[in-house]
Scaffold this motif. Sequence first.
Motif, PDB file in Angstrom:
ATOM      1  N   UNK A   1      16.541 -39.522  23.920  1.00  0.00           N
ATOM      2  CA  UNK A   1      17.678 -40.420  24.104  1.00  0.00           C
ATOM      3  C   UNK A   1      18.032 -41.105  22.794  1.00  0.00           C
ATOM      4  N   UNK A   2      17.020 -41.531  22.042  1.00  0.00           N
ATOM      5  CA  UNK A   2      17.273 -42.183  20.762  1.00  0.00           C
ATOM      6  C   UNK A   2      17.992 -41.239  19.801  1.00  0.00           C
ATOM      7  N   UNK A   3      17.523 -39.978  19.740  1.00  0.00           N
ATOM      8  CA  UNK A   3      18.161 -38.992  18.861  1.00  0.00           C
ATOM      9  C   UNK A   3      19.578 -38.679  19.335  1.00  0.00           C
ATOM     10  N   UNK A   4      19.763 -38.584  20.653  1.00  0.00           N
ATOM     11  CA  UNK A   4      21.078 -38.314  21.228  1.00  0.00           C
ATOM     12  C   UNK A   4      22.044 -39.444  20.907  1.00  0.00           C
ATOM     13  N   UNK A   5      21.576 -40.650  21.048  1.00  0.00           N
ATOM     14  CA  UNK A   5      22.412 -41.822  20.755  1.00  0.00           C
ATOM     15  C   UNK A   5      22.906 -41.782  19.312  1.00  0.00           C
ATOM     16  N   UNK A   6      22.021 -41.417  18.405  1.00  0.00           N
ATOM     17  CA  UNK A   6      22.397 -41.358  16.992  1.00  0.00           C
ATOM     18  C   UNK A   6      23.359 -40.205  16.723  1.00  0.00           C
ATOM     19  N   UNK A   7      23.168 -39.078  17.405  1.00  0.00           N
ATOM     20  CA  UNK A   7      24.084 -37.946  17.232  1.00  0.00           C
ATOM     21  C   UNK A   7      25.502 -38.324  17.663  1.00  0.00           C
ATOM     22  N   UNK A   8      25.592 -39.094  18.751  1.00  0.00           N
ATOM     23  CA  UNK A   8      26.901 -39.482  19.268  1.00  0.00           C
ATOM     24  C   UNK A   8      27.563 -40.528  18.371  1.00  0.00           C
ATOM     25  N   UNK A   9      26.756 -41.261  17.623  1.00  0.00           N
ATOM     26  CA  UNK A   9      27.304 -42.211  16.645  1.00  0.00           C
ATOM     27  C   UNK A   9      27.610 -43.588  17.195  1.00  0.00           C
ATOM     28  N   UNK A  10      27.926 -44.490  16.288  1.00  0.00           N
ATOM     29  CA  UNK A  10      28.250 -45.872  16.670  1.00  0.00           C
ATOM     30  C   UNK A  10      29.731 -46.001  17.008  1.00  0.00           C
ATOM     31  N   UNK A  11      30.084 -46.989  17.840  1.00  0.00           N
ATOM     32  CA  UNK A  11      29.186 -47.875  18.587  1.00  0.00           C
ATOM     33  C   UNK A  11      28.403 -47.101  19.636  1.00  0.00           C
ATOM     34  N   UNK A  12      27.146 -47.516  19.856  1.00  0.00           N
ATOM     35  CA  UNK A  12      26.279 -46.792  20.783  1.00  0.00           C
ATOM     36  C   UNK A  12      26.929 -46.710  22.166  1.00  0.00           C
ATOM     37  N   UNK A  13      26.955 -45.507  22.714  1.00  0.00           N
ATOM     38  CA  UNK A  13      27.567 -45.314  24.023  1.00  0.00           C
ATOM     39  C   UNK A  13      26.518 -45.171  25.129  1.00  0.00           C
ATOM     40  N   UNK A  14      25.250 -45.002  24.741  1.00  0.00           N
ATOM     41  CA  UNK A  14      24.168 -44.950  25.716  1.00  0.00           C
ATOM     42  C   UNK A  14      23.423 -46.278  25.671  1.00  0.00           C
ATOM     43  N   UNK A  15      23.493 -47.001  26.769  1.00  0.00           N
ATOM     44  CA  UNK A  15      22.839 -48.304  26.846  1.00  0.00           C
ATOM     45  C   UNK A  15      21.469 -48.178  27.485  1.00  0.00           C
ATOM     46  N   UNK A  16      20.529 -48.957  26.975  1.00  0.00           N
ATOM     47  CA  UNK A  16      19.199 -49.035  27.567  1.00  0.00           C
ATOM     48  C   UNK A  16      19.152 -50.243  28.494  1.00  0.00           C
ATOM     49  N   UNK A  17      18.733 -50.014  29.720  1.00  0.00           N
ATOM     50  CA  UNK A  17      18.533 -51.111  30.671  1.00  0.00           C
ATOM     51  C   UNK A  17      17.031 -51.361  30.706  1.00  0.00           C
ATOM     52  N   UNK A  18      16.542 -52.413  30.055  1.00  0.00           N
ATOM     53  CA  UNK A  18      15.102 -52.635  29.908  1.00  0.00           C
ATOM     54  C   UNK A  18      14.345 -52.561  31.229  1.00  0.00           C
TER      55      UNK A  18
END
Length: 229
Positions: free
Chosen positions: A194-211
């Motif tokens: 997920x972290x790598x995917x988030x970076x591939x998609x670029x900013x602003x982050x479109x995948x949010x983490x719900x703690x």
Amino acid sequence: MRVLIVEDEPFMAEAIRDGLRLEAIAADIAGDGGTAMELLGVNAYDIAVLDRDIPGPSGDEIAQHIVASGNGMPILMLTAADRLDDKVTGFELGADDYLTKPFEIQELALRLRALDRRRAHNRPPVREIAGLRLDAFRREVFRDGRYVALTRKQFAVLEVLVAAEGGVVSAEELLERAWDANADPFTNAVRITVSALRKRLGEPWVIATVPGVGYRIDTASGNGTENGH
């Protein structure tokens, strides 16, 4: 997408599993009817791929079991029995599709995606959300019109998140839907992917983490936070 392959020829089963993996489809293998019943009882599969002629219970009996369960799981019968009456019998037993051997993995993958789409209320092969455009058949992803190259596993994870339409998907569910039964439930593969995917998609982050809960596509602002990556 995660499917169950019920096939008693090990070489064929492994070839199907490995081929589907290249199509970003996770698959488990059952070499006989008993193992298939056990896996169906403990895992949530999107589709069952059944060879009819397997050590008991037969593929036909497994199909009847799936239909009787009422969970709506699509069934694709994959068999060398190619006569018309064989196909008719297969459909009468509850099969949603029927593919005869030999076959091409690409055709099997297309049929599986079509069945999965049909199951999910005829959802279109192309889905758009929060500036993302995901084409399940072409396995292409665009963000705000920009093509994003993803690995097969990244695409599989994104496909599950996009299908949730902004709903939260737990790490356990991602592991279940995008990986196969060999995945270690204690692995950090989901977090890393997920972290790598988030970076591939670029900013602003479109995948949010719900703690403490999981991940979701941020439909409000496209500004999901890493929250511990």
